[in-house]
Every structure is written in C-alpha cells, then in structure tokens.
Design an enzyme around this catalytic site. Sequence first.
Site, PDB file in Angstrom:
ATOM      1  N   ASN A   7       1.230  12.870   7.032  1.00  0.00           N
ATOM      2  CA  ASN A   7       2.330  11.953   7.356  1.00  0.00           C
ATOM      3  C   ASN A   7       3.624  12.548   6.814  1.00  0.00           C
ATOM      4  OD1 ASN A   7       4.092   9.844   7.740  1.00  0.00           O
ATOM      5  ND2 ASN A   7       3.253   8.577   6.093  1.00  0.00           N
ATOM      6  N   LYS A   9       6.615  11.482   7.201  1.00  0.00           N
ATOM      7  CA  LYS A   9       7.658  10.484   6.908  1.00  0.00           C
ATOM      8  C   LYS A   9       9.008  10.962   7.479  1.00  0.00           C
ATOM      9  CE  LYS A   9       5.073   9.505   2.744  1.00  0.00           C
ATOM     10  NZ  LYS A   9       4.910   8.603   1.643  1.00  0.00           N
ATOM     11  N   HIS A  85       2.233   1.285   7.972  1.00  0.00           N
ATOM     12  CA  HIS A  85       2.324   2.057   6.726  1.00  0.00           C
ATOM     13  C   HIS A  85       3.013   1.186   5.678  1.00  0.00           C
ATOM     14  CE1 HIS A  85       3.495   5.084   3.787  1.00  0.00           C
ATOM     15  NE2 HIS A  85       2.509   5.813   4.280  1.00  0.00           N
ATOM     16  N   GLU A  87       5.271   1.733   3.669  1.00  0.00           N
ATOM     17  CA  GLU A  87       6.736   1.849   3.632  1.00  0.00           C
ATOM     18  C   GLU A  87       7.381   1.002   4.734  1.00  0.00           C
ATOM     19  OE1 GLU A  87       6.686   6.109   3.557  1.00  0.00           O
ATOM     20  OE2 GLU A  87       5.887   6.014   1.524  1.00  0.00           O
ATOM     21  N   GLU A 152      -4.822   2.678   1.764  1.00  0.00           N
ATOM     22  CA  GLU A 152      -3.881   3.336   0.860  1.00  0.00           C
ATOM     23  C   GLU A 152      -3.342   2.309  -0.146  1.00  0.00           C
ATOM     24  OE1 GLU A 152      -1.928   6.926   2.861  1.00  0.00           O
ATOM     25  OE2 GLU A 152      -0.925   5.179   3.685  1.00  0.00           O
ATOM     26  N   GLY A 158       2.709   8.231  -3.328  1.00  0.00           N
ATOM     27  CA  GLY A 158       3.869   8.939  -3.870  1.00  0.00           C
ATOM     28  C   GLY A 158       4.026   8.826  -5.374  1.00  0.00           C
ATOM     29  N   SER A 194      -1.400   9.877  -2.893  1.00  0.00           N
ATOM     30  CA  SER A 194      -1.300  10.996  -3.847  1.00  0.00           C
ATOM     31  C   SER A 194      -2.474  11.978  -3.778  1.00  0.00           C
ATOM     32  CB  SER A 194      -1.137  10.465  -5.272  1.00  0.00           C
ATOM     33  OG  SER A 194       0.069   9.748  -5.388  1.00  0.00           O
TER      34      SER A 194
HETATM   35  C1  PEP Z   1       1.357   8.395   2.725  1.00  0.00           C
HETATM   36  O1  PEP Z   1       2.518   8.603   3.050  1.00  0.00           O
HETATM   37  O2  PEP Z   1       0.622   7.704   3.439  1.00  0.00           O
HETATM   38  C2  PEP Z   1       0.866   8.957   1.453  1.00  0.00           C
HETATM   39  C3  PEP Z   1      -0.389   8.805   1.129  1.00  0.00           C
HETATM   40  O3  PEP Z   1       1.777   9.640   0.709  1.00  0.00           O
HETATM   41  P1  PEP Z   1       1.469  10.551  -0.603  1.00  0.00           P
HETATM   42  O4  PEP Z   1       0.300  11.429  -0.233  1.00  0.00           O
HETATM   43  O5  PEP Z   1       2.707  11.306  -0.823  1.00  0.00           O
HETATM   44  O6  PEP Z   1       1.100   9.612  -1.690  1.00  0.00           O
END
Ligand code: PEP
Length: 232
Positions: A7, A9, A85, A87, A152, A158, A194
Amino acid sequence: MKILVGNWKSNGNITEKDSMLKALNHLKTNVKIILCLPFTLLYGKKSKISIGAQDISLYSNGAYTGDISGQMIVDTGAKYVIVGHSERRTYHNETNEIVKTKATSAIKNRLTPIICIGETLEQHQSNKTKSVIKRMLLKSIPDSGNFIIAYEPRWAIGTGITPTKTETATIHQMIFEILKGIGKEKTPILFGGSINARNAKRFINIPHVDGFMVGHASLKSETFLPIIKDMN
Ligand code: PEP
C-alpha cells in the site's frame, strides 16, 4: 498461495513505480503481489504484478467532482481496490456502511475489494478487540461476491508496534470462523501493521494468516523484496 499487498498511500511517482515493477517482475516467487498505488500511477503496461487502487467512489460516473469511480479504476487495468483502510476511516470518517457500499461498488465493477478492519488502541486495551472486529467485519462486507480481508490493528499501522503471535492467531481464527459461518471460508485473510523484513517470518506461519498488507516497507525494493523472500 500467499498474498502480499503493498500500500503506497500518498507516495510515489512514475519513476519509482517503474523501478519497483522492474524489480518485482524479475523475481521468482509463489507469492501473489498486489501493488496498491495512488490513482495517478494506476495506468501502465500489463505486467505479472497485479495493480490495485486505494479507494473507490461511492458513486458511478457522473457529477461527483474529484471522485474516481469503479469504472475509471477498471479502465486503468487495475483489478483490486483497498476499501476502509484505517486512514480513510480516521481522516475521512468512513463508516462500516460506507465501506460496505464501496466494496459493493467494487464488486459491481469486477474489482476485488480488499476490506480493511482493525481496532483502535483504546479498544485493544479495554479488551474489546473481538467484539469490535466481529462487528466491523460483518457490517463492512458486501452481501455477495468475493473479497479479501486485511486485519490491521490501527495501533500497529506505521508505529513499529505489532501484536503478539497469540493475539494475531486468535483474531485471525475468529475472522476465519465468522467467514466460514457465512460460506466464505475461502476468503484470504491478510495481516497488516508494521510488517517488515525483520518480523514477517514471525507472522507468516500463523494459521489463517494468508499474507500481509504492507505500507512503509513496500515503498522501496530494498525493504519490500526481503519480505517476499520470507513468505516463500
Ligand atoms: C498499511 O498502510 O496498511 C500498513 C500496514 O502500513 P505500515 O506497514 O506502514 O504499518
């Protein structure tokens, strides 16, 4: 076959996309890779790497200034779209109902929605993860059609912090059982938050972890490719 979703972003440009696709196209792997790019980078030559968008309009083509419809995403050659997501849920107030409408629209357009669900830190700390995830899952999925789930935990995205193996296994097992109960036991369930080359191995063999969604570490081939290697 394990699945790895990258992803990007709001990151990346055409040079970075081309260089990532070049690196991925050279790989010999059994992992199915889906690169979810900003809308501006969706168009491109066909390659063995699947492309996805990161959001879809609630509406079909029409007077919806700034929106990108399912039909427009399909026209680029993309086959997948992330919906819900964390975000988008946080910064754009997307509710489960909105996520379900977007997932339904994706399916209508023959895109596979990758539906994200995850609890907040507060919910996690007050032992509400199971009830929150169950509700999010059942309220966010479309009434028909195939989809992918990405679990998630919001507090893991992040942050560099991940749940334990046991916590992850418990939630993936629960998601699997809920999906089985509605005849959707073949739905891939991805884990995200992460994930990087240092911890991917720890999570990949957990039952019902069918792959990962990766944000930060998917931006550069130096950090993305080692994860793919660990998934083989
Ligand atoms: C994500 O954007 O879905 C995500 C898991 O980000 P990160 O791996 O940076 O935590």
